[in-house]
Design a protein around this motif. Structure first.
Motif, PDB file in Angstrom:
ATOM      1  N   LEU B  98       0.793  -1.227   0.000  1.00 16.00           N
ATOM      2  CA  LEU B  98       0.000   0.000   0.000  1.00 16.00           C
ATOM      3  C   LEU B  98       0.832   1.289   0.000  1.00 16.00           C
ATOM      4  O   LEU B  98       0.575   2.181  -0.812  1.00 16.00           O
ATOM      5  CB  LEU B  98      -0.962  -0.030   1.196  1.00 16.00           C
ATOM      6  CG  LEU B  98      -1.878   1.178   1.377  1.00 16.00           C
ATOM      7  CD1 LEU B  98      -2.895   1.237   0.244  1.00 16.00           C
ATOM      8  CD2 LEU B  98      -2.601   1.087   2.712  1.00 16.00           C
ATOM      9  N   PRO B  99       1.861   1.401   0.866  1.00  9.33           N
ATOM     10  CA  PRO B  99       2.628   2.641   0.885  1.00  9.33           C
ATOM     11  C   PRO B  99       3.313   2.949  -0.449  1.00  9.33           C
ATOM     12  O   PRO B  99       3.545   4.111  -0.764  1.00  9.33           O
ATOM     13  CB  PRO B  99       3.684   2.396   1.969  1.00  9.33           C
ATOM     14  CG  PRO B  99       3.120   1.323   2.811  1.00  9.33           C
ATOM     15  CD  PRO B  99       2.306   0.464   1.909  1.00  9.33           C
ATOM     16  N   LEU B 100       3.611   1.898  -1.223  1.00 10.96           N
ATOM     17  CA  LEU B 100       4.247   2.128  -2.522  1.00 10.96           C
ATOM     18  C   LEU B 100       3.220   2.597  -3.551  1.00 10.96           C
ATOM     19  O   LEU B 100       3.558   3.242  -4.539  1.00 10.96           O
ATOM     20  CB  LEU B 100       4.922   0.850  -3.018  1.00 10.96           C
ATOM     21  CG  LEU B 100       6.011   0.291  -2.099  1.00 10.96           C
ATOM     22  CD1 LEU B 100       6.447  -1.095  -2.570  1.00 10.96           C
ATOM     23  CD2 LEU B 100       7.205   1.232  -2.055  1.00 10.96           C
ATOM     24  N   VAL B 106       5.773   9.923  -6.705  1.00  9.72           N
ATOM     25  CA  VAL B 106       7.146   9.993  -6.211  1.00  9.72           C
ATOM     26  C   VAL B 106       7.880   8.691  -6.526  1.00  9.72           C
ATOM     27  O   VAL B 106       7.452   7.614  -6.125  1.00  9.72           O
ATOM     28  CB  VAL B 106       7.155  10.230  -4.689  1.00  9.72           C
ATOM     29  CG1 VAL B 106       8.569  10.406  -4.195  1.00  9.72           C
ATOM     30  CG2 VAL B 106       6.315  11.438  -4.347  1.00  9.72           C
ATOM     31  N   GLU B 107       8.947   8.804  -7.258  1.00 13.27           N
ATOM     32  CA  GLU B 107       9.777   7.643  -7.540  1.00 13.27           C
ATOM     33  C   GLU B 107      10.943   7.637  -6.575  1.00 13.27           C
ATOM     34  O   GLU B 107      11.725   8.581  -6.506  1.00 13.27           O
ATOM     35  CB  GLU B 107      10.306   7.712  -8.987  1.00 13.27           C
ATOM     36  CG  GLU B 107       9.283   7.324 -10.043  1.00 13.27           C
ATOM     37  CD  GLU B 107       8.911   5.851  -9.979  1.00 13.27           C
ATOM     38  OE1 GLU B 107       9.789   5.026  -9.635  1.00 13.27           O
ATOM     39  OE2 GLU B 107       7.744   5.551 -10.262  1.00 13.27           O
ATOM     40  N   PRO B 114       8.448  -5.464  -1.181  1.00 10.73           N
ATOM     41  CA  PRO B 114       7.584  -5.818  -0.046  1.00 10.73           C
ATOM     42  C   PRO B 114       7.811  -7.228   0.482  1.00 10.73           C
ATOM     43  O   PRO B 114       7.937  -7.423   1.702  1.00 10.73           O
ATOM     44  CB  PRO B 114       6.179  -5.678  -0.629  1.00 10.73           C
ATOM     45  CG  PRO B 114       6.315  -4.691  -1.724  1.00 10.73           C
ATOM     46  CD  PRO B 114       7.687  -4.898  -2.291  1.00 10.73           C
ATOM     47  N   SER B 115       7.909  -8.225  -0.400  1.00  5.49           N
ATOM     48  CA  SER B 115       8.015  -9.591   0.130  1.00  5.49           C
ATOM     49  C   SER B 115       9.400  -9.842   0.721  1.00  5.49           C
ATOM     50  O   SER B 115       9.543 -10.612   1.676  1.00  5.49           O
ATOM     51  CB  SER B 115       7.665 -10.616  -0.951  1.00  5.49           C
ATOM     52  OG  SER B 115       8.081 -10.185  -2.197  1.00  5.49           O
ATOM     53  N   LEU B 148       8.834   1.042   6.552  1.00  5.53           N
ATOM     54  CA  LEU B 148      10.206   1.084   6.016  1.00  5.53           C
ATOM     55  C   LEU B 148      10.266   0.807   4.519  1.00  5.53           C
ATOM     56  O   LEU B 148      11.273   1.079   3.877  1.00  5.53           O
ATOM     57  CB  LEU B 148      11.076   0.056   6.757  1.00  5.53           C
ATOM     58  CG  LEU B 148      11.420   0.440   8.201  1.00  5.53           C
ATOM     59  CD1 LEU B 148      11.990  -0.767   8.942  1.00  5.53           C
ATOM     60  CD2 LEU B 148      12.416   1.594   8.217  1.00  5.53           C
ATOM     61  N   VAL B 149       9.180   0.265   3.961  1.00  8.61           N
ATOM     62  CA  VAL B 149       9.229  -0.211   2.584  1.00  8.61           C
ATOM     63  C   VAL B 149       9.438   0.930   1.586  1.00  8.61           C
ATOM     64  O   VAL B 149       9.949   0.729   0.487  1.00  8.61           O
ATOM     65  CB  VAL B 149       7.955  -1.033   2.251  1.00  8.61           C
ATOM     66  CG1 VAL B 149       6.748  -0.134   2.094  1.00  8.61           C
ATOM     67  CG2 VAL B 149       8.156  -1.877   1.012  1.00  8.61           C
TER      68      VAL B 149
END
Lengths: 257, 249
Positions: B98-100, B106-107, B114-115, B148-149
């Motif tokens: 989700l946060p990505l 924003v790149e 994530p995994s 942190l992702v």
């Protein structure tokens, strides 16, 4: 599945209750020789339904269709209005009084008017069903869209998520349990709305059947239609419940029952 | 731009009720700062001010030389709350993705996916589970990883371990230390647990008072890696006592 077994148990319990009631009424009407124009024997009602299944089926489909369309329309408009209210306080202030006006207008008063405006076809019935669906959906959607976990909201805001992203990712899913609560109420109300609208002038539908049967003292048809309506109501409830268990598989509502 | 976070004489609160009174605080890049205080002493408000979710009524906040709003838009911040409920309708993997997905303009080079992140905290076998199927400790691991992702430069921790049992808390402290030292981000960790503050942080800032002020700070000279419990090092016990002495009665 636990849910399916429970649904089966519900059906069995309901069947036993209805059969018991039917047996009591049958004994009463026969023993007391109650005239058919006051209260028909359950066996006579069953015979009436069995004689003309296609007729009753097609009238039922008409009414269910009107109710379903009306429900979908009312729910969609209500969700759109609630979303707009979430984005703007000015809209919130202006939509709510209008919604209360809609809510306070007696359906019985509006139904003949709608028939006058939209004719004898399905349109006025759909409109009435939509109208009756609208308010509970609006209130619940509005509360649901605001009932977000403040920590999750802060998390998304900290990531720079836009209001639209927060709406789609957090507010809308958070509103789902509230929407289903409203749907449980509204779906049956929509059915009643469609029937009432048919009374005020219609060519088809269970409401029309009830209206005509009433005028002709044809109580077997009247009770037959009422029975079908009750069954349809139970079916609609079960449908909403099944959809709820499916969609809200993550929610305490589903997890604790 | 030498400071990761700089608060200058910040006063802030809700409505007319001030919660923070002339708070000044800096965090250097890569530094781990704990803010300790009693419950209700304004610690969460402090984090919200740094994230720009509450505008200060006086004073200035800079995050990596920018305004907090700019820092958020540039996805420089990560937040972990106490007892995170996550998004209950998303799987573990969905929550970490989700946060990505939000603020996608924003790149950023985020390194691990994530995994891979979930693998690092031992949740590789739970990607398709839903939050209600996880223990409190597993949920907080997901909450840490999803913060942190995006590879934030500043990590805001709002008592992230407070709702956990003592043993799980020890495990997660160690994991938090590992994740932080690998990522190199700056951390503000607010907590009412003085031992946790000392165990984790380079510096402990004590706030308190009817409207929160900075009462003092203790630098923890204990080197790293830190032990699991403060009783394993006398200098840590001493540091906790110094922090406790600063707390107002």
């Amino acid at each position: 599945m636990r849910g399916e077994r429970r649904a089966l148990a519900d059906v069995v319990a309901a069947t036993i209750a209805v059969t018991a009631l039917g047996v009591v009424l049958e004994i009463w009407t026969t023993a007391m020789r109650v005239p058919g124009y006051l209260f028909p024997a359950p066996s006579a009602i069953a015979a009436r339904l069995a004689r003309d299944p296609q007729f009753f089926a097609s009238e039922t489909i008409t009414t269910l269709g009107e109710a379903a369309f009306g429900f979908a329309l009312g729910a969609a408009v209500a969700f759109a209005a609630a979303s707009a209210m979430t984005f703007s306080r000015a809209l919130e202030r202006s939509i709510f009084p209008l919604a209360i006006l809609v809510k306070l207008t007696p359906i019985v008063a509006v139904a003949p008017l709608f028939t006058l405006w939209f004719g004898f076809g399905p349109a006025p019935k759909i409109a009435i069903a939509a109208l009756i669906t609208f308010f509970p959906m609006l209130v619940n959607a509005f509360v649901g869209l605001r009932s977000v976990d403040p920590q999750e909201l802060a998390f998304l805001e900290t990531l720079g998520a836009s209001r639209q992203e927060i709406f789609v990712r957090l507010r809308a899913p958070s509103a789902l349990p509230y929407l289903f609560s409203a749907a449980r109420v509204s779906a049956n109300l929509a059915l009643i709305g469609a029937v009432v609208a048919e009374w005020t002038g219609a060519e088809r539908g269970l409401g029309r059947v009830i209206f005509v049967a009433n005028a002709n003292l044809d109580l077997t048809s009247l009770f037959g239609a009422v029975l079908i309506l009750a069954a349809a109501g139970i079916g609609v409830n079960a449908l909403v419940g099944a959809a709820e268990r499916r969609v809200l598989h993550w929610h305490p509502i589903t997890l604790t029952t | 731009m030498s400071e990761a976070i700089a608060l200058e004489s910040v006063t802030a609160g809700y409505g007319r009720q001030p919660v923070l009174d002339l708070v000044s605080l800096t965090v250097a890049p890569g530094e781990f700062v704990a803010v300790a205080g009693r419950s209700g002493s304004g610690k969460t408000t402090l984090l919200r001010v740094i994230a720009g979710l509450i505008p200060p009524s006086t004073g200035a906040v800079r995050v990596l030389g920018r305004s907090p709003a700019d820092a958020r838009r540039a996805k420089l911040l990560g937040l972990v709350a106490q007892d995170a409920r996550l998004h209950p309708w998303l799987t573990v993997l969905g929550n970490v993705r989700l946060p990505l997905q939000v603020n996608g303009g924003v790149e950023r080079d985020t390194g691990l996916g994530p995994s891979e992140w979930l693998d690092r905290v031992g949740l590789a076998g739970h990607l398709d589970r839903y939050p209600h199927e996880l223990s409190g400790g597993m949920r907080q691991r997901v909450a840490l990883v999803r913060a942190l992702v995006t590879a934030p430069d500043v990590l805001l921790l709002d008592e992230p371990l407070a709702a956990l049992d003592a043993i799980t808390r020890e495990d997660l402290r160690a994991e938090l230390m590992d994740l932080w030292s690998a990522s190199g981000c700056s951390v503000i960790h607010v907590t009412h647990d003085l031992e946790e503050a000392v165990l984790l942080a380079d510096r402990v800032v004590v706030i308190g008072g009817p409207t929160a002020r900075v009462i003092g700070e203790i630098t923890v000279d204990a080197g790293r890696p830190r032990p699991r419990r403060i009783t394993q090092r006398p200098e840590l016990i001493a540091a906790v006592e110094s922090v406790r002495a600063l707390l107002p009665p």
